[in-house]
Design an enzyme around this catalytic site. Structure first.
Site, PDB file in Angstrom:
ATOM      1  N   ASP A 185       0.728  -1.241   0.125  1.00  0.00           N
ATOM      2  CA  ASP A 185      -0.078   0.090   0.037  1.00  0.00           C
ATOM      3  C   ASP A 185       0.966   1.194  -0.006  1.00  0.00           C
ATOM      4  OD1 ASP A 185       0.794  -0.375   2.554  1.00  0.00           O
ATOM      5  OD2 ASP A 185      -1.027   0.209   3.685  1.00  0.00           O
ATOM      6  N   TYR A 216       2.960   4.640   0.906  1.00  0.00           N
ATOM      7  CA  TYR A 216       3.584   5.260   2.132  1.00  0.00           C
ATOM      8  C   TYR A 216       2.657   5.987   2.959  1.00  0.00           C
ATOM      9  CZ  TYR A 216       7.904   3.637  -0.273  1.00  0.00           C
ATOM     10  OH  TYR A 216       8.739   2.758  -0.636  1.00  0.00           O
ATOM     11  N   PHE A 235       6.450   1.051  -4.249  1.00  0.00           N
ATOM     12  CA  PHE A 235       7.742   1.119  -3.675  1.00  0.00           C
ATOM     13  C   PHE A 235       8.530   2.600  -4.059  1.00  0.00           C
ATOM     14  CE2 PHE A 235       7.553  -3.075  -4.222  1.00  0.00           C
ATOM     15  CZ  PHE A 235       8.219  -3.696  -2.997  1.00  0.00           C
ATOM     16  N   HIS A 280      11.542  -9.850   0.629  1.00  0.00           N
ATOM     17  CA  HIS A 280      11.369  -8.663   0.486  1.00  0.00           C
ATOM     18  C   HIS A 280      12.423  -7.948   0.667  1.00  0.00           C
ATOM     19  CE1 HIS A 280       9.436  -4.885   1.255  1.00  0.00           C
ATOM     20  NE2 HIS A 280       8.244  -5.283   0.514  1.00  0.00           N
TER      21      HIS A 280
END
Length: 222
Positions: free
Chosen positions: A60, A62, A73, A180
């Site tokens: 989702d 920031y 990202f 990740h």
């Protein structure tokens, strides 16, 4: 007003926009949410299905005001790199020897990298707050739509992305699955995975132009 946000024309056929978006828009009405009406569909607007070549899935936006720009990202150019993006850039430097000048990844999106989150809205300071609103249907449907155009390269960082798109990659697609890039997991398989050169090698083998991950002068000028 959220309900007045224009649906990206190239993706308007997706069932999500007829069945799910009206309800989500109503829930967003009169709230202070991120990344806001002007950027909520930025990933789809910058990367239409016929241009999509690579899929990178985030969770989702920031939750800090001014940071998110609607791409997974990615951050606004003036924002310091978040920890996961720092690690992404560290791996890129090790892989291809260069990194972009800022954390704004819009140049990836313009080259066919679909930077989509599974949830496209968040409240300030409340990460994941809208994760169960039904946004995830959009990511799934968008990938299926893009697959109608060509084989895709999937870069699936972490269990969340891998689970969200489970069953979608086909034999003709490239799939890169690693841990990740978060500092909590990056050393468990993300570092050293060389996703950027691997995707470009695959694209070139298909006769396609590689992605200019680090934003060369040619792409910057264009």
């Amino acid at each position: 007003m959220a309900e007045d946000i224009a649906v990206p024309r190239a993706w308007a056929e997706l069932p999500f926009f007829h069945q799910d978006w009206p309800g989500i828009a109503a829930r967003l009405r009169d709230r202070d949410w991120l990344p806001g009406p002007g950027r909520v569909f930025a990933a789809l607007e910058l990367t239409p299905p016929e241009k999509t070549r690579v899929v990178i899935l985030g969770q989702d936006p920031y939750p800090t005001p001014g940071h998110a720009n609607g791409l997974a990202f990615s951050v606004t150019p003036e924002t310091a790199l978040p920890r996961s993006l720092k690690n992404i850039f560290a791996e890129m430097k090790a892989d291809i020897g260069a990194i972009p000048p800022t954390g704004d990844l819009s140049h990836w999106a313009r080259q066919g990298v679909l930077l989509l989150n599974t949830s496209l809205s968040v409240l300030p300071g409340q990460a994941g707050i809208h994760a169960k609103w039904g946004w995830d249907k959009l990511a799934h449907q968008a990938v299926v739509r893009a697959q109608r155009e060509r084989p895709l390269a999937f870069i699936l960082w972490g269990a969340h992305a891998q689970k969200a798109l489970a069953g979608l990659p086909r034999t003709q697609d490239l799939v890169i699955e690693t841990a990740h890039p978060s500092p909590l997991s990056a050393r468990r398989g993300f570092f050293g995975s060389r996703p950027f050169s691997r995707v470009n090698d695959w694209l070139k083998a298909r006769g396609e132009a590689p992605v200019d991950w680090a934003l060369s002068e040619t792409v910057a000028a264009g």
